[in-house]
Motif scaffolding. Structure first.
Motif, short mmCIF file in Angstrom:
data_model
loop_
_atom_site.label_atom_id
_atom_site.label_comp_id
_atom_site.label_asym_id
_atom_site.label_seq_id
_atom_site.Cartn_x
_atom_site.Cartn_y
_atom_site.Cartn_z
N ASN A 97 -29.95 -4.25 42.02
CA ASN A 97 -28.61 -3.63 42.42
C ASN A 97 -28.31 -2.68 41.44
O ASN A 97 -27.93 -2.61 40.34
N ILE A 98 -28.24 -1.41 42.25
CA ILE A 98 -27.93 -0.02 41.45
C ILE A 98 -26.60 0.45 41.16
O ILE A 98 -26.55 1.51 40.66
N THR A 99 -25.61 -0.48 41.85
CA THR A 99 -24.15 -0.13 41.50
C THR A 99 -23.32 -1.12 40.83
O THR A 99 -22.26 -1.01 40.70
N PRO B 276 -22.72 -9.79 35.63
CA PRO B 276 -23.83 -10.74 35.04
C PRO B 276 -24.56 -11.46 36.28
O PRO B 276 -24.14 -11.14 37.56
N LEU B 277 -25.49 -11.82 36.05
CA LEU B 277 -26.73 -12.07 37.06
C LEU B 277 -26.03 -13.34 38.00
O LEU B 277 -25.45 -14.23 37.22
N GLN B 278 -26.34 -13.25 39.23
CA GLN B 278 -26.27 -14.27 40.10
C GLN B 278 -27.49 -14.48 41.00
O GLN B 278 -28.37 -13.60 41.06
N THR B 279 -27.74 -15.57 41.69
CA THR B 279 -28.97 -16.00 42.21
C THR B 279 -28.90 -15.88 43.74
O THR B 279 -27.79 -16.50 44.36
N ASP C 174 -32.73 -13.09 41.15
CA ASP C 174 -31.45 -12.82 40.14
C ASP C 174 -31.14 -11.37 40.23
O ASP C 174 -31.96 -10.47 39.96
N LEU C 175 -29.88 -11.12 40.75
CA LEU C 175 -29.58 -9.80 40.85
C LEU C 175 -27.96 -9.69 40.08
O LEU C 175 -27.13 -10.67 40.15
N ASN C 176 -27.74 -8.46 39.63
CA ASN C 176 -26.48 -8.38 39.03
C ASN C 176 -25.47 -8.62 40.17
O ASN C 176 -25.66 -8.07 41.57
#
Length: 385
Positions: free
Chosen positions: A317-319, A323-326, A345-347
């Motif tokens: 997620n480049i924007t 915190p991370l979520q799945t 897992d991504l921001n």
């Protein structure tokens, strides 16, 4: 660690699109050139099937490489990009007459021939034009590769190449023809290979075949070992370049070339995969019964590798730095296989966030389709921003 992207410039653009980081591409090309400079008579032909974006082709041409083509269209694209015909090799198990004639008229370096019927057609078409076609025979070495079954090409059960047992007879048959000149042998055992032992096995097989040719007093000018070197899809930021040193050192140590023989490579994925990313925008975040979905505007029409090969691509997620979520990251295509990643897992993602699907420079834009009447994605390079 995330990749570096001109996110602000991306914001107003229509997604999805491909972005090619030319700093990584040029670093890759320079690394290859330094390794190749250690060896006399070694040549790299970029495999156009990995990525034929004209801007990418121009940068590769500027680095002094030749090209490996598998269709008439790729020959046309290469000539348009300014590659010299003398650096074009033409492979493929099913070359049509117009494609062969295109290669003959352009006077390309070599046809990689995969069967006796193909050889006979090339001889006939060359005769009708008063030409002599240079040919190399693609042999099937029956060497397995530690890679996905769908991209293994060197086993006896695969459609590619001529059986080793027929090598001498085919070469002697070609020597009786007036309009072909046998100049070499060609091999390719598969793609996305990370185990150097697979390339060692190919070297051993080529050495044995050359020993056999020696006993029949046959010496060929060129040996083409194809490509196949893989990249690190898990860590595109930490490992942006493949291990070219180990790859080329394997051939330097294990392959026994004859005096004056030239060695040719056909690298594709290893050159362009890590410089490319598919940029896609989040349409919706959907709470499912058991999981959370990030629904994006890219689909397998834009990047088919996850659906076709169950391939992994790192997603960022480049924007967002939340915190991370799945999430399951999925596209809009009306097919259940339109999934880029499951339980990744991504921001934390919101509608409108831009995601970068990494290591997509090879077999991404070039394999895009218009299924569901979707638009083809555009491709941009660093210099466009």
């Amino acid at each position: 660690m995330k990749g570096t992207f001109p996110v602000e410039q991306f914001q107003g653009m229509q997604t999805p699109f491909y972005y090619y980081d030319t700093h990584i591409l040029r670093q890759t090309l320079n690394t290859i050139r330094k390794e190749m400079a250690k060896h006399d008579n070694w040549h790299v032909h970029y495999a156009v099937k990995a990525n034929a974006n004209p801007k990418v082709l121009n940068i590769i041409r500027e680095a002094g490489m030749g090209v490996d083509c598998v269709s008439g269209g790729e020959i046309e694209a290469s000539l348009k990009a300014g590659f010299a015909a003398s650096k074009i090799v033409f492979a493929g198990v099913g070359k049509s007459d117009w494609e062969i004639n295109l290669g003959l008229d352009a006077d390309i370096f070599c046809f990689n021939v995969e069967s006796i019927p193909e050889l006979e057609v090339i001889n006939q078409l060359a005769a009708s034009r008063g030409k002599v076609a240079r040919v190399a025979f693609r042999l099937n070495p029956n060497v397995g590769a530690h890679t996905h079954a769908n991209i293994t090409t060197g086993l006896a059960e695969n459609k590619f190449g001529i059986a080793m047992a027929d090598m001498v007879d085919v070469i002697e048959h070609a020597h009786q023809m007036d309009h072909v000149q046998v100049v070499g042998l060609h091999f390719h055992i598969g793609s996305q290979i990370l185990d150097m032992g697979d390339f060692e096995a190919l070297c051993n097989r080529v050495n044995d075949l050359q020993d056999l040719l020696d006993r029949h007093h046959i010496t060929l000018e060129h040996i083409n070992v194809g490509g196949g070197l893989g990249v690190d899809y898990q860590h595109p930021n930490r490992v942006p370049l493949p291990d070219f040193k180990a790859y080329f050192d394997t051939y330097a140590k294990k392959l026994k070339l004859r005096h004056g023989q030239t060695l040719h490579f056909e690298l594709g994925r290893a050159i362009v995969a890590q410089c490319g990313s598919l940029i896609t925008r989040t349409l919706y975040v959907k709470e499912g019964a058991f999981k959370k979905f990030a629904i994006v505007d890219a689909g397998f029409t834009d990047l088919i590798r996850p659906a076709l090969y169950q391939a992994y691509h790192k997603i960022e997620n480049i924007t967002s730095e939340a915190p991370l979520q799945t999430y399951d990251v999925v596209g809009p295509i009306c097919e259940s296989t339109d999934v880029f990643a499951k339980q990744t897992d991504l921001n934390a993602i919101q509608r409108g966030d831009l995601l970068a699907i990494r290591s997509a420079g090879a077999y991404g834009e070039i394999m895009a389709s218009q299924y569901n009447c979707r638009r083809l994605p555009e491709g941009y390079i660093t210099e466009d921003f």
